[in-house]
Scaffold this active site. Structure first.
Site, PDB file in Angstrom:
ATOM      1  N   SER A  41       0.817  -1.048   0.080  1.00  0.00           N
ATOM      2  CA  SER A  41      -0.011  -0.044  -0.118  1.00  0.00           C
ATOM      3  C   SER A  41       0.916   1.175  -0.002  1.00  0.00           C
ATOM      4  CB  SER A  41      -0.737   0.101   1.266  1.00  0.00           C
ATOM      5  OG  SER A  41      -0.347  -0.032   2.334  1.00  0.00           O
ATOM      6  N   ASN A  42       2.048   1.258   0.600  1.00  0.00           N
ATOM      7  CA  ASN A  42       2.799   2.376   0.501  1.00  0.00           C
ATOM      8  C   ASN A  42       3.493   2.518  -0.611  1.00  0.00           C
ATOM      9  OD1 ASN A  42       3.552   3.800   3.086  1.00  0.00           O
ATOM     10  ND2 ASN A  42       3.293   1.676   3.980  1.00  0.00           N
ATOM     11  N   MET A 120      11.273  -6.329   4.370  1.00  0.00           N
ATOM     12  CA  MET A 120      11.361  -6.874   5.854  1.00  0.00           C
ATOM     13  C   MET A 120      12.766  -7.609   5.944  1.00  0.00           C
ATOM     14  SD  MET A 120       9.034  -5.634   7.451  1.00  0.00           S
ATOM     15  CE  MET A 120       7.417  -5.454   7.484  1.00  0.00           C
ATOM     16  N   ASN A 137      13.493   4.314   4.885  1.00  0.00           N
ATOM     17  CA  ASN A 137      12.716   3.170   5.185  1.00  0.00           C
ATOM     18  C   ASN A 137      11.626   3.812   6.191  1.00  0.00           C
ATOM     19  OD1 ASN A 137      11.766   0.521   5.853  1.00  0.00           O
ATOM     20  ND2 ASN A 137      12.664   0.728   8.120  1.00  0.00           N
ATOM     21  N   HIS A 139       8.596   2.924   9.313  1.00  0.00           N
ATOM     22  CA  HIS A 139       8.408   1.971   9.987  1.00  0.00           C
ATOM     23  C   HIS A 139       7.168   2.468  10.910  1.00  0.00           C
ATOM     24  CE1 HIS A 139       9.213  -0.934  12.869  1.00  0.00           C
ATOM     25  NE2 HIS A 139       9.026  -0.175  13.871  1.00  0.00           N
TER      26      HIS A 139
END
Ligand code: GAR
Length: 225
Positions: A41-42, A120, A137, A139
């Site tokens: 989705s990102n 991941m 990144n 998170h």
């Protein structure tokens, strides 16, 4: 003896490198690769921002790198007309050999920035040295709290009243590296991992494209490196 990833070469060769559809002006924009392992989705949010207004976004999403054959993000890339390279890291003798193979592809594609979006894996010196300060990144927590897997569950289990999202430059650690941006998300009574994850994802989808845009334009840098 290293075994080359069959899925890497197959997928990479099936989907020929292409920047068809890119306007003349797109071609001078930096080319980024998004690394993802799951739903993506990102990835979608970044691609939407880049394709809606490439000049404003300031980069072309040129490649998806995926380490999970069958991940839904591959469908998203196909639908968006973005080439994907699928790798199976366990088919390599070690992480460095996997990344060396990957690096060859990134260099062949002229990739200048790497954006991790639900990828991941810990990054080794191979990619870190090839892309110093040019890897980001996202998170789903306010780092340095709750790094690693299941960050939303970790926050719920701890009982924090606020959690959030962090975007940071990548170093050799797990969800460490100089922080670029953070956004707070309140934890509500009765939140489940799913309900809290949904609100965090909604924040991520706005924050990550905006941060990438600002970093690439030189408007945003970490407070401490
Ligand atoms: C995102 O919430 C991202 O923050 C997280 O994985 C999810 C991927 O979702 N990343 C990490 O936990 C990194 N340690 P998506 O596949 O729907 O973009």
């Amino acid at each position: 003896m290293m075994q080359r990833s069959l899925s890497a070469s197959t997928s990479a060769e099936q989907e020929a490198p292409s920047i068809e559809g890119a306007s003349t002006s797109d071609k001078r924009l930096p080319r980024i690769a998004i690394f993802a392992s799951g739903s993506g989705s990102n990835f979608q949010a970044i691609v939407d921002a880049a394709q809606t207004d490439p000049e404003h976004f300031g980069a072309v999403v040129a490649l998806l790198v995926c380490d999970k054959p069958g991940a839904y993000v591959l469908e998203r890339a196909k639908a968006a007309g973005i080439q994907s390279a699928v790798y199976t890291p366990k088919q390599y003798e070690n992480r460095e050999l996997y990344e060396q193979d990957l690096l060859q592809r990134l260099q062949a594609e002229g990739i200048e920035w790497i954006v991790l979006a639900g990828y991941m894996r810990i990054i080794t010196h191979v990619l870190l040295e090839a892309y110093p300060g040019k890897m980001m990144n996202i998170h789903p927590s306010l780092l340095p709290s709750f790094p690693g897997l299941h960050a939303v569950k970790q926050a719920l289990d701890y009982g924090v009243r606020v959690t959030g999202v962090t975007v940071h430059l990548v170093d050799a650690g797990m969800d460490t590296g100089p922080i670029l941006a953070q956004h707070v998300v309140q934890v509500e009574a009765g939140d489940t991992e799913e309900s809290l994850s949904d609100r965090i994802h909604a924040i991520e989808h706005g924050l990550y494209p905006a941060v990438i845009c600002d970093v690439l334009a030189g408007r945003l840098a970490p407070i401490r490196v």
